[in-house]
Write a protein that holds these residues in place. Sequence first.
Motif, PDB file in Angstrom:
ATOM      1  N   UNK A   1      49.817  54.770  -9.311  1.00 46.53           N
ATOM      2  CA  UNK A   1      48.720  55.693  -9.025  1.00 46.53           C
ATOM      3  C   UNK A   1      48.330  55.429  -7.577  1.00 46.53           C
ATOM      4  N   UNK A   2      48.250  56.477  -6.770  1.00 48.84           N
ATOM      5  CA  UNK A   2      47.817  56.306  -5.378  1.00 48.84           C
ATOM      6  C   UNK A   2      46.318  56.569  -5.329  1.00 48.84           C
ATOM      7  N   UNK A   3      45.575  55.597  -4.806  1.00 55.66           N
ATOM      8  CA  UNK A   3      44.118  55.695  -4.777  1.00 55.66           C
ATOM      9  C   UNK A   3      43.613  55.746  -3.335  1.00 55.66           C
ATOM     10  N   UNK A   4      42.450  56.348  -3.166  1.00 57.97           N
ATOM     11  CA  UNK A   4      41.837  56.392  -1.841  1.00 57.97           C
ATOM     12  C   UNK A   4      40.384  56.828  -1.964  1.00 57.97           C
ATOM     13  N   UNK A   5      39.593  56.440  -0.965  1.00 54.96           N
ATOM     14  CA  UNK A   5      38.236  56.983  -0.850  1.00 54.96           C
ATOM     15  C   UNK A   5      38.236  58.129   0.162  1.00 54.96           C
ATOM     16  N   UNK A   6      39.387  58.382   0.775  1.00 54.81           N
ATOM     17  CA  UNK A   6      39.495  59.379   1.842  1.00 54.81           C
ATOM     18  C   UNK A   6      39.865  60.751   1.290  1.00 54.81           C
TER      19      UNK A   6
ATOM     20  N   UNK B   1      52.882  65.485  -8.120  1.00 52.83           N
ATOM     21  CA  UNK B   1      53.398  64.784  -9.308  1.00 52.83           C
ATOM     22  C   UNK B   1      52.956  63.328  -9.386  1.00 52.83           C
ATOM     23  N   UNK B   2      52.423  62.779  -8.298  1.00 53.88           N
ATOM     24  CA  UNK B   2      51.953  61.381  -8.327  1.00 53.88           C
ATOM     25  C   UNK B   2      50.488  61.361  -8.756  1.00 53.88           C
ATOM     26  N   UNK B   3      50.154  60.586  -9.787  1.00 52.64           N
ATOM     27  CA  UNK B   3      48.751  60.511 -10.208  1.00 52.64           C
ATOM     28  C   UNK B   3      47.861  59.988  -9.074  1.00 52.64           C
ATOM     29  N   UNK B   4      46.657  60.560  -9.002  1.00 52.70           N
ATOM     30  CA  UNK B   4      45.704  60.209  -7.939  1.00 52.70           C
ATOM     31  C   UNK B   4      44.515  59.471  -8.526  1.00 52.70           C
ATOM     32  N   UNK B   5      43.913  58.619  -7.666  1.00 58.55           N
ATOM     33  CA  UNK B   5      42.691  57.936  -8.071  1.00 58.55           C
ATOM     34  C   UNK B   5      41.683  57.942  -6.940  1.00 58.55           C
ATOM     35  N   UNK B   6      40.418  58.107  -7.286  1.00 61.32           N
ATOM     36  CA  UNK B   6      39.331  58.053  -6.305  1.00 61.32           C
ATOM     37  C   UNK B   6      38.739  56.650  -6.284  1.00 61.32           C
TER      38      UNK B   6
ATOM     39  N   UNK C   1      41.295  66.444  -8.844  1.00 61.04           N
ATOM     40  CA  UNK C   1      42.102  66.330 -10.056  1.00 61.04           C
ATOM     41  C   UNK C   1      42.644  64.909 -10.234  1.00 61.04           C
ATOM     42  N   UNK C   2      41.736  63.938 -10.109  1.00 64.26           N
ATOM     43  CA  UNK C   2      42.120  62.529 -10.228  1.00 64.26           C
ATOM     44  C   UNK C   2      42.261  62.130 -11.689  1.00 64.26           C
ATOM     45  N   UNK C   3      43.116  61.147 -11.929  1.00 63.54           N
ATOM     46  CA  UNK C   3      43.263  60.601 -13.280  1.00 63.54           C
ATOM     47  C   UNK C   3      42.601  59.237 -13.408  1.00 63.54           C
ATOM     48  N   UNK C   4      42.322  58.610 -12.257  1.00 59.45           N
ATOM     49  CA  UNK C   4      41.762  57.264 -12.265  1.00 59.45           C
ATOM     50  C   UNK C   4      40.533  57.238 -11.362  1.00 59.45           C
TER      51      UNK C   4
ATOM     52  N   UNK D   1      39.159  60.338 -17.254  1.00 56.50           N
ATOM     53  CA  UNK D   1      39.466  59.359 -16.216  1.00 56.50           C
ATOM     54  C   UNK D   1      39.670  57.961 -16.798  1.00 56.50           C
ATOM     55  N   UNK D   2      40.662  57.253 -16.260  1.00 60.36           N
ATOM     56  CA  UNK D   2      40.796  55.822 -16.494  1.00 60.36           C
ATOM     57  C   UNK D   2      39.818  55.151 -15.529  1.00 60.36           C
ATOM     58  N   UNK D   3      38.890  54.359 -16.050  1.00 60.88           N
ATOM     59  CA  UNK D   3      37.883  53.719 -15.198  1.00 60.88           C
ATOM     60  C   UNK D   3      38.309  52.274 -14.915  1.00 60.88           C
TER      61      UNK D   3
END
Length: 240
Positions: free
Chosen positions: A137-142, A155-160, A177-180, A201-203
């Motif tokens: 999962x690629x995460x970012x605050x940006x 296709x890559x899951x996103x996380x905030x 449209x984040x999953x995490x 969301x996965x927390x």
Amino acid sequence: MTSIYGHRGAKGEAPENTLVGFQRCLEHGVRRCELDLHLSRDGELMVIHDPTLKRTTGRRGKVVEHDAEELTRYDARSGGPGWKQPCPIPRLSELFEKCDFEHWQLEVKSASRVRAARTVLAIKALAERHQLLDRITVTSSSREVLRALMRLTPEIPRGLVAEYTWLDPLKVARQYDCRLLALKWTLCTPERIAKAQAQGLHVSVWTVNEPALMRRLADFGVDSLITDFPGLAVETLGKG
């Protein structure tokens, strides 16, 4: 059951974002990790938290001003727990080759539009080459990074990554449209966690280093904890 992620490998036990740190995490039976990425001058994904080299290597300058080959010769032991051997800055490709994690949270710091695009495309290419697309999962605050992920690598899951509540994290996560949701522990209330999970969301909560806090957040029902001390988390919560 709350699962455990090693923060930058095992930041409290070994130098952060180094191969030995990720190996230490795996030694505890923790097969999930969180790490930080910056591009080198020649476009390789390097595992280092800061955009500059000073804090972890004692060297001057920015990551982006050095080629990957140079960066892998820099010792990243500074400022962490004592370690006898040099610990080079790793390429993400090296970790993909040597560390069998079942899930990776890959955090991309804020970036310009062009750099965000180059970074997410590099992550996709590398994950495809190592057949790990279903484990990241690629995460970012940006927002720039989250936009690039939506546009170029849907296709890559996103996380905030959320540190403050002045922007409603659940609203922003929905917008991209984040999953995490990687939530700072100070923002965790049972209500917010339940609402996020109801939104699908996965927390994942960071950075959780005290046993009492680990237990409290697990009781709140968080999906995972990100910790500097994966060994302590296993002792406190079990494998998860």
